[in-house]
Each structure stands twice: as C-alpha cells, then as structure tokens.
Design a protein around this motif. Structure first.
Motif, PDB file in Angstrom:
ATOM      1  N   VAL A 142      44.778  45.984  38.445  1.00 19.40           N
ATOM      2  CA  VAL A 142      45.171  45.219  39.636  1.00 19.40           C
ATOM      3  C   VAL A 142      46.333  44.287  39.293  1.00 19.40           C
ATOM      4  CG1 VAL A 142      44.411  43.392  41.209  1.00 19.40           C
ATOM      5  CG2 VAL A 142      42.973  45.375  40.817  1.00 19.40           C
ATOM      6  N   GLN A 143      46.272  43.634  38.152  1.00 13.84           N
ATOM      7  CA  GLN A 143      47.359  42.739  37.751  1.00 13.84           C
ATOM      8  C   GLN A 143      48.654  43.512  37.482  1.00 13.84           C
ATOM      9  OE1 GLN A 143      47.430  39.391  37.814  1.00 13.84           O
ATOM     10  NE2 GLN A 143      45.418  39.634  38.775  1.00 13.84           N
ATOM     11  N   LYS A 148      50.132  44.367  40.821  1.00 12.03           N
ATOM     12  CA  LYS A 148      50.754  43.198  41.452  1.00 12.03           C
ATOM     13  C   LYS A 148      52.112  42.883  40.840  1.00 12.03           C
ATOM     14  CE  LYS A 148      46.726  40.552  42.983  1.00 12.03           C
ATOM     15  NZ  LYS A 148      45.961  39.315  42.750  1.00 12.03           N
ATOM     16  N   ARG A 149      52.189  42.941  39.527  1.00  9.21           N
ATOM     17  CA  ARG A 149      53.417  42.528  38.846  1.00  9.21           C
ATOM     18  C   ARG A 149      54.497  43.595  38.834  1.00  9.21           C
ATOM     19  NH1 ARG A 149      51.918  38.216  34.444  1.00  9.21           N
ATOM     20  NH2 ARG A 149      49.979  37.504  35.369  1.00  9.21           N
TER      21      ARG A 149
END
Length: 115
Positions: A96-97, A100-101
């Motif tokens: 997920v991170q 996002k990035r």
C-alpha cells in the motif's frame, strides 16, 4: 506412512512458488507467498497425524494405554498460522505504501528501488 499429504504440501508450495515467480503485481505476489505458507500447514498436519490416536488429555485414561498425538506439532501449526498472518499483513501494508508513493504495484516499473 501415507505419502499423499506430503505430495499435496509439495504441490501447494510449487503452485505458490510458480505464481510468485511469474507475478507482475505485488499484491498477487503477497497472495502467492501466502499460498506457499499454507503448504507448511499441510506439512505440519501430515507430520503430526497418527492413525487411531486421541488428544493428549490424560484425565480419563491411563498414560501409555493408547496412542496420543504430539501436541507440539499442533502448537507449531498454530504459531505458523499467526506468523503467516502477521507477515502477510506487513507485506500488504508495504505494498500500500509503495502504491501511494510510486503510483504502481508493478515491480518492473519501480526503477527507483533498484540499487
């Protein structure tokens, strides 16, 4: 000794490893890693199974009068489930991170992560 549970564990592991090797999506890779982990559950159950054995509770029977299953294998299987769920949750949080990035979950498009 029956060979079928060991063959099933090997097949499940190889299916997960194949999916992991051919995955073009990080979420799919985490799922395939969970399938590989499920092979260890089958393997532990196959190791701990004894034909005609009962639970190791000696309140109603005399010790040594009939075969009992090994409770250590059952404890290892339970620990394996908890560790597998924790690792899967951690990896999904990392995915997920990354999404996002970097805006993608395709490992080939993550050129910034290469050293």
């Amino acid at each position: 000794m029956h060979v079928l549970p060991y063959l099933v564990a090997a097949w499940v592991f190889l299916a997960g490893a194949y999916g992991l090797a051919t995955s073009r999506n990080l979420i799919h890779a985490v799922g395939c890693l969970s399938v590989c982990q499920a092979a260890t559950y089958v393997l532990l159950l196959a190791v701990g199974y004894r034909d005609g054995a009962t639970a190791p509770v000696f309140s109603d029977i005399e010790p040594g009068s009939r075969p009992v299953v090994d409770p250590v294998v059952q404890a290892l299987a339970l620990t394996d489930v908890v560790v597998g769920a924790t690792v899967t949750a951690l990896l999904l949080a990392l995915v997920v991170q990354i999404a996002k990035r970097h805006g993608t979950v395709d490992p080939d498009e993550l050129s910034e992560l290469r050293g």
